[in-house]
Design a protein around this motif. Sequence first.
Motif, PDB file in Angstrom:
ATOM      1  N   LEU A  30       0.795  -1.222   0.000  1.00 50.47           N
ATOM      2  CA  LEU A  30       0.000   0.000   0.000  1.00 50.47           C
ATOM      3  C   LEU A  30       0.831   1.278   0.000  1.00 50.47           C
ATOM      4  CD1 LEU A  30      -2.603  -1.050   2.715  1.00 50.47           C
ATOM      5  CD2 LEU A  30      -3.007  -0.900   0.258  1.00 50.47           C
ATOM      6  N   LEU A  31       2.059   1.215   0.539  1.00 46.52           N
ATOM      7  CA  LEU A  31       2.768   2.469   0.791  1.00 46.52           C
ATOM      8  C   LEU A  31       4.167   2.518   0.200  1.00 46.52           C
ATOM      9  CD1 LEU A  31       1.522   2.875   4.434  1.00 46.52           C
ATOM     10  CD2 LEU A  31       0.977   4.381   2.534  1.00 46.52           C
ATOM     11  N   ALA A  32       4.687   1.392  -0.295  1.00 43.96           N
ATOM     12  CA  ALA A  32       6.013   1.439  -0.913  1.00 43.96           C
ATOM     13  C   ALA A  32       5.911   2.153  -2.261  1.00 43.96           C
ATOM     14  CB  ALA A  32       6.547   0.024  -1.109  1.00 43.96           C
ATOM     15  N   THR A  33       6.986   2.796  -2.658  1.00 44.13           N
ATOM     16  CA  THR A  33       7.025   3.399  -3.982  1.00 44.13           C
ATOM     17  C   THR A  33       6.935   2.284  -5.006  1.00 44.13           C
ATOM     18  OG1 THR A  33       8.433   5.122  -3.108  1.00 44.13           O
ATOM     19  CG2 THR A  33       8.377   4.871  -5.506  1.00 44.13           C
ATOM     20  N   ARG A  34       6.066   2.451  -5.999  1.00 45.86           N
ATOM     21  CA  ARG A  34       5.866   1.382  -6.964  1.00 45.86           C
ATOM     22  C   ARG A  34       7.085   1.299  -7.880  1.00 45.86           C
ATOM     23  NH1 ARG A  34       0.934   2.061 -10.678  1.00 45.86           N
ATOM     24  NH2 ARG A  34      -0.019   2.774  -8.757  1.00 45.86           N
ATOM     25  N   ASP A  42       8.404   2.400  13.746  1.00 44.68           N
ATOM     26  CA  ASP A  42       8.723   3.703  13.149  1.00 44.68           C
ATOM     27  C   ASP A  42       7.830   3.971  11.940  1.00 44.68           C
ATOM     28  OD1 ASP A  42      10.598   3.970  15.057  1.00 44.68           O
ATOM     29  OD2 ASP A  42      12.333   3.543  13.769  1.00 44.68           O
ATOM     30  N   ALA A  43       7.568   2.918  11.174  1.00 41.70           N
ATOM     31  CA  ALA A  43       6.724   3.097   9.986  1.00 41.70           C
ATOM     32  C   ALA A  43       5.306   3.466  10.403  1.00 41.70           C
ATOM     33  CB  ALA A  43       6.730   1.828   9.150  1.00 41.70           C
ATOM     34  N   LEU A  44       4.818   2.868  11.487  1.00 36.15           N
ATOM     35  CA  LEU A  44       3.474   3.188  11.963  1.00 36.15           C
ATOM     36  C   LEU A  44       3.401   4.633  12.446  1.00 36.15           C
ATOM     37  CD1 LEU A  44       2.392  -0.071  13.823  1.00 36.15           C
ATOM     38  CD2 LEU A  44       1.415   0.897  11.741  1.00 36.15           C
ATOM     39  N   ARG A  45       4.494   5.102  13.068  1.00 38.95           N
ATOM     40  CA  ARG A  45       4.506   6.485  13.528  1.00 38.95           C
ATOM     41  C   ARG A  45       4.480   7.430  12.327  1.00 38.95           C
ATOM     42  NH1 ARG A  45       8.783   6.841  17.208  1.00 38.95           N
ATOM     43  NH2 ARG A  45       7.362   5.621  18.479  1.00 38.95           N
ATOM     44  N   LEU A  46       5.301   7.082  11.335  1.00 39.88           N
ATOM     45  CA  LEU A  46       5.341   7.896  10.126  1.00 39.88           C
ATOM     46  C   LEU A  46       3.966   7.920   9.454  1.00 39.88           C
ATOM     47  CD1 LEU A  46       7.142   9.506   8.216  1.00 39.88           C
ATOM     48  CD2 LEU A  46       7.686   7.374   7.023  1.00 39.88           C
ATOM     49  N   TYR A  84       1.746   7.227  -3.445  1.00 40.36           N
ATOM     50  CA  TYR A  84       2.446   7.842  -2.323  1.00 40.36           C
ATOM     51  C   TYR A  84       3.890   7.380  -2.373  1.00 40.36           C
ATOM     52  CZ  TYR A  84       3.785   8.598   2.579  1.00 40.36           C
ATOM     53  OH  TYR A  84       4.418   8.979   3.719  1.00 40.36           O
ATOM     54  N   SER A  85       4.813   8.313  -2.199  1.00 40.62           N
ATOM     55  CA  SER A  85       6.215   7.931  -2.270  1.00 40.62           C
ATOM     56  C   SER A  85       6.981   8.742  -1.252  1.00 40.62           C
ATOM     57  CB  SER A  85       6.743   8.207  -3.686  1.00 40.62           C
ATOM     58  OG  SER A  85       8.095   7.851  -3.743  1.00 40.62           O
ATOM     59  N   ASN A  86       7.618   8.044  -0.322  1.00 39.24           N
ATOM     60  CA  ASN A  86       8.311   8.697   0.765  1.00 39.24           C
ATOM     61  C   ASN A  86       9.573   7.877   1.039  1.00 39.24           C
ATOM     62  OD1 ASN A  86       9.230   9.430   3.334  1.00 39.24           O
ATOM     63  ND2 ASN A  86       7.170   9.985   4.031  1.00 39.24           N
ATOM     64  N   GLY A  87      10.717   8.495   0.799  1.00 41.75           N
ATOM     65  CA  GLY A  87      11.992   7.793   0.931  1.00 41.75           C
ATOM     66  C   GLY A  87      12.167   7.162   2.297  1.00 41.75           C
ATOM     67  N   ASP A 120      10.098   4.049   2.422  1.00 44.45           N
ATOM     68  CA  ASP A 120      10.712   2.973   1.633  1.00 44.45           C
ATOM     69  C   ASP A 120      11.878   2.340   2.388  1.00 44.45           C
ATOM     70  OD1 ASP A 120       8.940   3.285  -0.418  1.00 44.45           O
ATOM     71  OD2 ASP A 120      10.202   4.646  -1.571  1.00 44.45           O
ATOM     72  N   ALA A 121      12.669   3.171   3.081  1.00 48.43           N
ATOM     73  CA  ALA A 121      13.816   2.646   3.828  1.00 48.43           C
ATOM     74  C   ALA A 121      13.329   1.725   4.953  1.00 48.43           C
ATOM     75  CB  ALA A 121      14.638   3.792   4.389  1.00 48.43           C
ATOM     76  N   LEU A 122      12.256   2.143   5.635  1.00 48.60           N
ATOM     77  CA  LEU A 122      11.730   1.320   6.731  1.00 48.60           C
ATOM     78  C   LEU A 122      11.184  -0.006   6.190  1.00 48.60           C
ATOM     79  CD1 LEU A 122       9.981   4.124   8.780  1.00 48.60           C
ATOM     80  CD2 LEU A 122      11.890   2.708   9.556  1.00 48.60           C
ATOM     81  N   ILE A 123      10.523   0.050   5.024  1.00 50.74           N
ATOM     82  CA  ILE A 123       9.969  -1.178   4.435  1.00 50.74           C
ATOM     83  C   ILE A 123      11.114  -2.118   4.055  1.00 50.74           C
ATOM     84  CG2 ILE A 123       8.722  -2.078   2.417  1.00 50.74           C
ATOM     85  CD1 ILE A 123       7.005   0.511   2.585  1.00 50.74           C
TER      86      ILE A 123
END
Lengths: 527, 326
Positions: free
Chosen positions: A438-442, A482-486, A456-459, A462-465
């Motif tokens: 759902l949230l990783a850059t495609r 951390d990803a949930l907080r973001l 949605y694209s957020n570096g 992506d790093a956390l994923i």
Amino acid sequence: MIRRLFLVAAAMLAVAGAAEARTVRWAASGDPNTMDPHSQNVGTVTMMLQQVYDALIGRNRQLGLEPGLALSWTQVEPTRWRFVLRQGVKFHEGEDFTAEDVVFSITRALQPTSNFGIFVDTIDRAEAVDRHTVDIVTKSPDPILPNKLASVFMMSKSWSERHNATRPQNTRQREEMHTVRSTNGTGAYRLQSREPDVRTVLVRNNDWWGWADAANNNGNVTEVVFRPIASDATRVAALLSGEIDFVMDPPLQDLNRLRQAANTRVLEGPEVRTLFIAMDTSRDELLYSDVRGRNPLSDVRVRRALYQAIDIQAIHRTTMRGQSVVTGTLFPEQVNGYVREEDVRLPYDQARARALLAEAGYPNGFEITLDCSNNRYINDEQICQAIAAMWTRVGVRTRLNSMPLAPFFAKIQRDDTSIYMLGWGVPTLDALYSFQSLLATRNGAQGDGIWNYGRYSNGQMDALIQRMKTETGDARQAAIRDALRLYREDVPHIPLHHQMIPWAMRSNISTPHMANNQPFFRWTTVN
Amino acid sequence: MFSFIVSRLLQALPVMLVVSFISFAMFAYVGDPVAIMLGQDFTEAQRQALVRELGLDKPFFVQFMTFLGNAIQGEFGLSYRLSRPVAELIAERAPATLELALCAAVIAMAVGVPMGVYTGLYRNSWLSRFFLTFSLIGVSLPTFLIGILLILVFSVWLGWLPSFGRGDVVRLGWWSTGLLTWSGLKALILPAITLGLFQLTLIMRLVRSEMMEVLRTDYIKFARARGLPNRAVHFGHALKNTLVPVITIAGLQLGAIIAFAIVTETVFQWPGMGLLFIQSVGAADIPVMAAYLMMIAAVFVSINLIVDLLYYAVDPRLRIGRGRGH
């Protein structure tokens, strides 16, 4: 005299037979489309096949992992898992279950025509070590491989080869494959007959390995008759009139009636499925809005404004009749990685929403079109109607575009949307599945951002994923946290609620409620 | 006669062609089967492979011509949803729909005609008034509501009849029938009434007005004057003459019953073609939808042809007219 004795004996036999046969007549709105275990990854297929087939790893009543066809599993090297198989297991048609069957089944699930790619995406190959030991080699370290393998059913190699079914159905073929209507599993029930859209009959497999553990597998059902009934009213009527014992998807408006009826009861529980609003955060100009030259949804203040304009309690109370669990996060607590502190909503506050819009440069709001399905999730269209009205109240004039699931998914999968509602289940019960899809850059890789239609694209995300994919233990849990907080701070979605799934049944049936909406008849008793 | 049939058949061809074109064009709006088939997890490469596999990347007319070419050979391909040959699916469901439609038609005729005769003869009796009021319900209530009301009364409250399904069926070759088992017959009652109620009221009203019309004619008065018993006058002379339009309408309505059994089949989970169609719409299963619409068009065309032929047989003026070359 002899004749009379004979009659008495026959009558006694009939009584004994009646005491033995315990049938559950089960109904749901949809019928499984196929009996092939690797062809279609949808709930209606899995709910049937998990009675018939076993996976290497099973799930218990709380959906935790437990030994299935594998007794134990260890990560012997970072990219090599070793599975020790249960011995003496036989398929329904008599074949022995061995390591060869595991290798075959994994390979089959890896075929391009399989719909189960997400569960085997990291697997390079499976190797038989000996008759009862299998190694699965992954392309990269995969900490959640066991979670995924709990969804991959094991087939018999010799049976599949004999029936020319070594690959899942290819749509271009003109011939129907044997596996579309026939099964040969190792599971607790055998498929006895199958008439698509009419009736599917399962009978108890008395040789199933799991019955030995009678304390756990305490079910006494000898026969399961599944009847799909598409019409809501008819399904409820069939339950009330006693023609059906168990209904998986009773309509919400009938729940009170079913609770009050003398012979029926309702079992309630949460489902691992979360509804949220996702939106186009990447285009320079929205496709369906009156704002020109800029994209209001790429501004986090606007996303927050839309969030705070939603009176989720009203939706919970009125639209869902209490059958929802309001949430502020991406997945419910059954999923590995859930953090209660991050499950907090931005408060409902219309004044604050208007202020945020003004701050972002839209004091008079703007126009937008909300895309929504009307037959996919519980009361989906009504939820969207409520949200559209709430947004309009704070100045974001919302046009609702609701449609059946077939055109809806086609539309959003073309990225042809500005803002839409989606519901998301987590079959692996691990956070990675949701974040990755759902949230990783495609980027074209299996899984990454395939359902991220707002792109949605957020570096940082992506790093956390990436860390979730490779790290293990506490470091991995920290990445999820951390990803949930973001997720909470950056508002890529507006979370709404987790669905509740009520199951309705005759009072003499008892079965544990499963949060993945998949009943297990090995745990069902009929009195 | 032969040239008449041939000319009617030739006229049917463009009709079928237009129907197939319109239905095929409609499929562009029912959604993308690919999205449904792929489920929740896939890659872009898998998606494009499937699009290619189904030929959905080709231009519309190429797709249409391929479809048409296959349809002429009776080859409708594999259902996207069920992975089974479409022709087989439809052949499997046809008996259920045809049995239901025929029973509904029989009920409509067997009950509608006597009710029509009665209300035509005794216009002012309380029973006639009751029948007329009742027929108003049949005409005005939507089918699904009638079905649900019947289920509520006869399945939930009284527990006499099953609320869904077809009961046990017996296979006679490729035909499956529910008429030979007790549970099959019981299961047939409610859906047949639901489906036939509208036609029943239609036939009743038609017979009634025709009867009233005929009873005023001279030959009826003459028959009475001759001292014929009432029974002979009413049934031998009056009813016989009302039946020509009734049979025409009933024949045409049979096509409608088959085609519009969709609602009844959905309410009663009747495993016929209508239910198959509705489920296919939900899954954007284009091969099944296309085959179904083509088949319904074929049913209508052939029923019309039969009705035309009946006219030809019944009405001497038609034959003479053609014989003289007008």
